[in-house]
Design an enzyme around this catalytic site. Structure first.
Site, PDB file in Angstrom:
ATOM      1  N   CYS A 189       0.888  -1.157   0.000  1.00 26.71           N
ATOM      2  CA  CYS A 189       0.000   0.000   0.000  1.00 26.71           C
ATOM      3  C   CYS A 189       0.918   1.197   0.000  1.00 26.71           C
ATOM      4  O   CYS A 189       1.568   1.490   1.007  1.00 26.71           O
ATOM      5  CB  CYS A 189      -0.919   0.029   1.229  1.00 26.71           C
ATOM      6  SG  CYS A 189      -1.769   1.616   1.419  1.00 26.71           S
ATOM      7  N   CYS A 205      -0.518   4.195   2.612  1.00 28.98           N
ATOM      8  CA  CYS A 205      -0.398   4.064   4.069  1.00 28.98           C
ATOM      9  C   CYS A 205      -0.190   2.606   4.428  1.00 28.98           C
ATOM     10  O   CYS A 205       0.951   2.142   4.458  1.00 28.98           O
ATOM     11  CB  CYS A 205      -1.610   4.654   4.790  1.00 28.98           C
ATOM     12  SG  CYS A 205      -3.216   4.069   4.201  1.00 28.98           S
ATOM     13  N   SER A 206      -1.256   1.857   4.681  1.00 25.19           N
ATOM     14  CA  SER A 206      -1.098   0.486   5.152  1.00 25.19           C
ATOM     15  C   SER A 206      -2.341  -0.335   4.859  1.00 25.19           C
ATOM     16  O   SER A 206      -2.664  -1.234   5.620  1.00 25.19           O
ATOM     17  CB  SER A 206      -0.809   0.499   6.653  1.00 25.19           C
ATOM     18  OG  SER A 206      -1.804   1.274   7.314  1.00 25.19           O
ATOM     19  N   CYS A 207      -3.065  -0.026   3.773  1.00 25.74           N
ATOM     20  CA  CYS A 207      -4.281  -0.776   3.439  1.00 25.74           C
ATOM     21  C   CYS A 207      -3.930  -2.247   3.255  1.00 25.74           C
ATOM     22  O   CYS A 207      -2.955  -2.584   2.574  1.00 25.74           O
ATOM     23  CB  CYS A 207      -4.923  -0.215   2.175  1.00 25.74           C
ATOM     24  SG  CYS A 207      -5.486   1.493   2.376  1.00 25.74           S
TER      25      CYS A 207
END
Lengths: 212, 112
Positions: free
Chosen positions: A116, A119-121
């Site tokens: 991602c 961010c951190s999906c």
């Protein structure tokens, strides 16, 4: 003027009190939580259940069961690749955060890697919490710029004839990798196969060939 | 097939715990519960978190500080919980911790 006894005492008390104070972010989290619960925006029981589920890291096991099923059931595999959310729901893992899931399969000619970049999906309902390195700026940048370098770092070395596809997960569409079934596992049942599937294999940083 | 390089910056973090402290799980859990409840969208959350992580150091602790900052930003922007309200409640909890004898449960004083 020498510091008075009282001033010393006050300073000592101050130090003592501060020793009891939680760290600043913990204090702010506590403040937010108490406000959200009071306003009815967060159900404390739901929050407790969330924390229990994700700190126990139940997630990756679900993904591993999905992968194992795809190895033994060609019909399921086709449905998984066509509509991952529906296929995952078939296994009883329906629900939040798996609704926008896309499964991509590794083949002898193609390796998939998920990142991602924003961010951190991550499909945590199926894979559990993302590992710390997945959230690192370095991974988010290098997975796109130098996927083979990142893969080598994790012990996955691909031949020049193997293409690498990098998939950028977003809040709307989160990817999971279906790794290739390891050689020599023909005699294993679905549960034994699931035990072979690592979290990293479903991100793409493990090829289940014994490297990582 | 080679083993992961133990000195490589990403692979050496592979075994790190997902959460280092309880507040980190609580902050992320609240954000996810709020997305599920429709307080803000998953897209808004990702965008706010993406902006916040760029301002933090590239560590697990920095990541969760970004989670907390993004959560506060969205709650304030949407009007659900204005920033001054969070600050005031933080101070109330700090006072409660400072005035509660060790071993007793920490409870908030009555808030008007």
């Amino acid at each position: 003027m020498e510091p008075s006894y009282d001033r010393e005492k006050v300073a000592a008390i101050h130090r003592h009190l501060h020793a009891h104070l939680p760290p600043e972010p913990a204090l702010r989290v506590k403040a937010i939580e108490s406000l959200l619960v009071e306003k009815g925006l967060v159900d404390p029981a739901a929050l407790d259940a969330w924390i229990e589920a994700y700190t126990e890291e139940i997630g990756p096991k679900r993904g591993a069961m999905v992968v194992a099923r795809s190895w033994v059931d060609a019909g399921f595999r086709a449905r998984l690749l066509d509509d991952a959310a529906a296929a995952v729901a078939e296994m009883g893992f329906a629900g939040q955060a798996s609704g926008h899931l896309k499964a991509v399969e590794n083949t002898p000619a193609r390796h998939n890697l998920v990142v991602c970049t924003l961010c951190s999906c991550y499909p945590f309902a199926i894979l559990g919490m993302a590992p710390p390195w997945y959230k690192a700026a370095e991974y988010r940048a290098r997975a796109v710029r130098d996927p083979r370098g990142v893969l080598a770092e994790f012990g996955v070395t691909l031949g020049p004839d193997v293409a690498v596809d990098v998939w950028d997960s977003t809040a709307e569409l989160r990817y999971m990798v279906i790794p290739e079934r390891p050689a020599g596992t023909e005699g294993l049942d679905e549960a034994a196969l699931a035990a072979l599937v690592t979290r990293n294999a479903m991100i793409g940083t493990d090829d289940l060939k014994g490297g990582a | 097939m080679s083993a992961p390089d133990p000195l490589a910056p990403l692979a050496r973090r592979d075994g790190d715990p997902v959460f280092e402290e309880a507040w980190q799980a609580q902050a992320l859990g609240m954000a996810d519960c709020l997305v599920r409840a429709g307080a803000f969208s998953a897209g808004d959350w990702a965008a706010a978190l993406g902006r916040a992580v760029r301002r933090e150091e590239d560590t697990t602790r920095g990541y969760y500080r970004a989670v907390l900052a993004a959560l506060e930003t969205l709650l304030d922007a949407g009007g659900a919980v204005p920033a001054p309200e969070i600050d005031a409640r933080r101070d109330a909890w700090a006072r409660a911790y400072e005035t509660t004898p060790h071993g007793d449960p920490v409870v908030l004083e009555e808030t008007p």
